[in-house]
Scaffold this motif. Structure first.
Motif, PDB file in Angstrom:
ATOM      1  N   VAL A 147    -101.092  57.019  73.625  1.00  0.00           N
ATOM      2  CA  VAL A 147    -101.294  55.918  74.570  1.00  0.00           C
ATOM      3  C   VAL A 147    -102.523  55.134  74.120  1.00  0.00           C
ATOM      4  N   THR A 148    -102.364  53.857  73.878  1.00  0.00           N
ATOM      5  CA  THR A 148    -103.451  53.038  73.365  1.00  0.00           C
ATOM      6  C   THR A 148    -104.373  52.582  74.491  1.00  0.00           C
ATOM      7  N   ASP A 149    -105.565  52.114  74.090  1.00  0.00           N
ATOM      8  CA  ASP A 149    -106.520  51.592  75.072  1.00  0.00           C
ATOM      9  C   ASP A 149    -106.004  50.317  75.724  1.00  0.00           C
ATOM     10  N   ASP A 150    -105.266  49.497  74.974  1.00  0.00           N
ATOM     11  CA  ASP A 150    -104.707  48.278  75.566  1.00  0.00           C
ATOM     12  C   ASP A 150    -103.690  48.616  76.647  1.00  0.00           C
ATOM     13  N   GLU A 151    -102.917  49.673  76.455  1.00  0.00           N
ATOM     14  CA  GLU A 151    -101.962  50.079  77.486  1.00  0.00           C
ATOM     15  C   GLU A 151    -102.683  50.635  78.705  1.00  0.00           C
ATOM     16  N   MET A 152    -103.783  51.334  78.501  1.00  0.00           N
ATOM     17  CA  MET A 152    -104.544  51.857  79.637  1.00  0.00           C
ATOM     18  C   MET A 152    -105.268  50.738  80.383  1.00  0.00           C
ATOM     19  N   ALA A 153    -105.569  49.643  79.699  1.00  0.00           N
ATOM     20  CA  ALA A 153    -106.277  48.538  80.355  1.00  0.00           C
ATOM     21  C   ALA A 153    -105.420  47.844  81.396  1.00  0.00           C
ATOM     22  N   GLY A 154    -104.118  48.070  81.380  1.00  0.00           N
ATOM     23  CA  GLY A 154    -103.254  47.442  82.375  1.00  0.00           C
ATOM     24  C   GLY A 154    -103.336  48.053  83.752  1.00  0.00           C
ATOM     25  N   PHE A 155    -103.990  49.217  83.892  1.00  0.00           N
ATOM     26  CA  PHE A 155    -104.103  49.881  85.189  1.00  0.00           C
ATOM     27  C   PHE A 155    -105.318  49.342  85.937  1.00  0.00           C
ATOM     28  N   THR A 156    -105.120  49.054  87.207  1.00  0.00           N
ATOM     29  CA  THR A 156    -106.227  48.619  88.064  1.00  0.00           C
ATOM     30  C   THR A 156    -106.883  49.793  88.774  1.00  0.00           C
ATOM     31  N   TRP A 157    -106.405  50.995  88.565  1.00  0.00           N
ATOM     32  CA  TRP A 157    -107.003  52.198  89.130  1.00  0.00           C
ATOM     33  C   TRP A 157    -107.151  53.217  88.015  1.00  0.00           C
TER      34      TRP A 157
END
Length: 603
Positions: free
Chosen positions: A200-210
């Motif tokens: 799981v990339t950091d860009d994919e994790m950046a999409g979470f608001t929580w």
């Protein structure tokens, strides 16, 4: 004595029959759900349940979910949720039966449900009898519930493996004890699939608001892949999934000159998960110093209280606040270096006194890390903090705002098929002028030329085919369309109520005709008076068939002849219109209980 034995035997047989019926109904509900995902592990089960349900919703699947963590929730297919009702507030694995029955009513494609059993036998019962999952999730193995599943972590891994589906699939993010899980999976002919959090990339994790973890996201992505959902659709569904009430959050409160940044880490009950959450918040810059650690103690979690006290040395806080009871179970595990920094607010103290004690230990500003368990004094403290002023938004102030997901990642319904370009405008043969259809203007090629007020437009516009814009004007009739004849009258007119200055045109009608048309609505009478083609004549002969619309009679069902009951046989026999008795013979004249005179004519 024999009587009591028979009563006991009948009661046992009744209970056995009731159990068999309930089991058959439960299996029927299970078979209406094709895919059943059971989430088990030590930490993060509720978050994984919500992430997995969101990922499957992103793939256009009908998904029902149920969590059990901080607050038990039943999640509907549209992602809305409601609390799970528990009688007397006591959690019991038997409630899974009602959850399955309720979920089956939606005929979902998948059910994602969190395992709520702690004892190893109950975990196996939850899998084999209640859920019978097709895909199992075993998120991690941590130090928690050691009294029930321990005493070692290897024993915890074996206990959690009892929820693996026999002959199914199990997804896990555990790496330290993967060999134990693999051995247990082989015993059950279960295919164990480990996932890599670094996929799981950091860009994919950046999409979470929580705040969530890569391990949880990787598990949900693998389950979505197994059920045929693309990675981008699954990520989009997870980004929009509502977080769990106990999710890691940071909020800032202010009262007078005192402000605090409060990190709610109550949901991470074991020390390893708690330290991971604190480390992640420190990397994000969400909890600047001075740092205070607040430990909520519970009398039924004495071992956990000690684990949180031993964690103080790894956190290195400026102050330690103890609430709940017994606080001594946590204080004895705190190293001597931090003993002079401990503020003990133990016991069942009042809500106001508890809040004053926590704020009184802060000199202007501090970041407070709430660990341990939320129940008890922790819930009281959170309720008191909710009444304070919030100086910033609910998101952590120092956390970078994640970028919005790409436009192409947002599901916007099925793709629109590309329409091939038509011939140029000069090659379109001339046809009848445009006419409005359903609130939209139709061009010469029969394609809507623009949006109408009712439909809001169409994806296929006439300009795609080269049609020039057609002004919205009153259209002419198409060739061959019959022109309605003018109305022979104006004004209201009903049977028995002639229009002023006109003769009563209903006077010549037969009684049955008058009754037939008296039930018509005004707009129905207008159509008959207009004499449009294909309509029967209003003043036709009496034996004319009643008017129909699409093969159904207009004005209600035809009248039926009065009926009278047969007092001797209970059958309904119709009487002639003159009111005389039936003249047909007795179908069973030899019957001894029927008088022949009943079937003779009264004449």
């Amino acid at each position: 004595m024999l009587f009591l034995y028979l009563v006991f035997l009948l009661a046992c047989l009744g209970l056995l029959a009731g159990g068999i019926i309930e089991q058959r109904n439960h299996h029927r509900s299970l078979h209406r759900i094709p895919q059943r995902v059971l989430v088990n592990g030590i930490r993060g089960k509720s978050s994984i349940t919500r992430l997995t349900a969101g990922a499957l919703r992103g793939g256009r699947l009908v998904v029902v979910a149920k969590t059990t963590g901080t607050a038990a929730r039943f999640i509907f297919p549209d992602a809305s949720e409601e609390p799970v009702y528990r009688k007397f507030g006591i959690a019991n694995v038997v409630e899974q039966i009602g959850i399955v029955r309720r979920a089956a009513a939606y005929y979902p494609d998948a059910l994602v449900i969190e395992c709520m059993a702690v004892m190893p036998p109950l975990q196996e019962l939850n899998q084999t009898k209640l859920i019978q999952s097709t895909i199992g999730i075993l998120c991690n193995v941590r130090e928690d519930h050691l009294a029930e599943m321990g005493p070692t972590l290897d024993d915890v891994a074996r206990s959690l493996s009892r929820s693996m589906p026999v002959g199914g699939i199990c997804v896990t993010a555990e790496s330290d004890r993967l060999h134990i899980l693999q051995a247990e999976a082989d015993k059950r002919s279960c295919k164990l699939i480990p996932v890599d959090p670094e996929s799981v990339t950091d860009d994919e994790m950046a999409g979470f608001t929580w705040t969530t973890f890569k391990e949880n996201v990787a598990i949900a992505l693998k389950v979505a892949e197994l059920l045929g959902v693309s990675r981008q659709a699954a990520l989009t569904g997870m980004w929009t999934a509502p977080p769990d009430p106990g999710v890691l959050s940071v909020e800032e409160y202010r009262r007078g000159d005192t402000s605090l940044r409060f990190a709610n880490i109550f949901a991470a009950n074991d020390p390893e998960s708690t330290f991971m959450n604190i480390k992640q918040l420190q990397e994000q810059g969400s909890i600047p110093r001075p740092l205070h650690v607040l430990i909520n103690c519970r009398p039924d979690r004495v071992e956990r209280n000690g684990q949180m006290g031993a964690l103080v040395s790894r956190i290195d806080p400026d102050r330690v606040i103890l609430i709940g009871e017994p606080t001594r179970s946590a204080r004895v595990k705190i190293e001597e270096k931090w003993q002079d920094r401990v503020v003990d607010l133990g016991g069942r103290i009042g809500a106001g006194e508890l809040l004053d004690g926590v704020l009184g230990s802060i000199d202007g500003f501090a970041s407070v890390l709430a660990i341990g368990n939320i129940h008890g004094q922790g819930e009281i403290l959170l309720a008191q903090l909710g009444r304070l002023d919030r100086s910033v938004s609910q998101d952590p102030p120092a956390r970078a705002v994640p970028p919005a997901p790409p436009a192409h990642a947002v599901p916007a319904g099925p793709p629109v098929r590309a329409v091939p370009p038509g011939p140029p405008a000069r090659s379109v043969p001339a046809g009848p002028p445009a006419r409005p259809v359903g609130g939209a203007t139709v061009g010469r090629n029969g394609v809507p030329a623009g949006p109408g007020p009712a439909s809001g437009g169409s994806r296929r516009q006439a300009t795609t085919y080269g049609d020039p814009p057609v002004p919205a004007a009153p259209p002419a009739a198409w060739p061959g369309t019959p022109t309605p004849r003018p109305r022979p009258y104006d004004g209201p007119e009903r049977p028995g109520v002639p229009a002023p200055g006109r003769p009563d045109r209903y006077a010549a009608l037969a009684p049955e005709q008058l009754d037939r048309y008296a039930a018509l609505a005004p707009e129905q009478l207008d159509r008959y008076h207009a004499g449009s083609p294909g309509q029967p004549d209003l003043f036709g002969p009496a034996e004319q068939e009643p008017p129909t619309r699409r093969g159904r009679p207009v004005g209600g069902p035809p009248e039926r002849a009065p009926v009278e009951p047969d007092p001797h046989r209970g059958r309904i026999r119709r009487s002639p219109a003159d009111g005389t008795a039936p003249t047909h013979p007795d179908p069973d004249p030899q019957s001894s209980h029927r008088r022949p005179s009943v079937y003779r004519s009264s004449s």
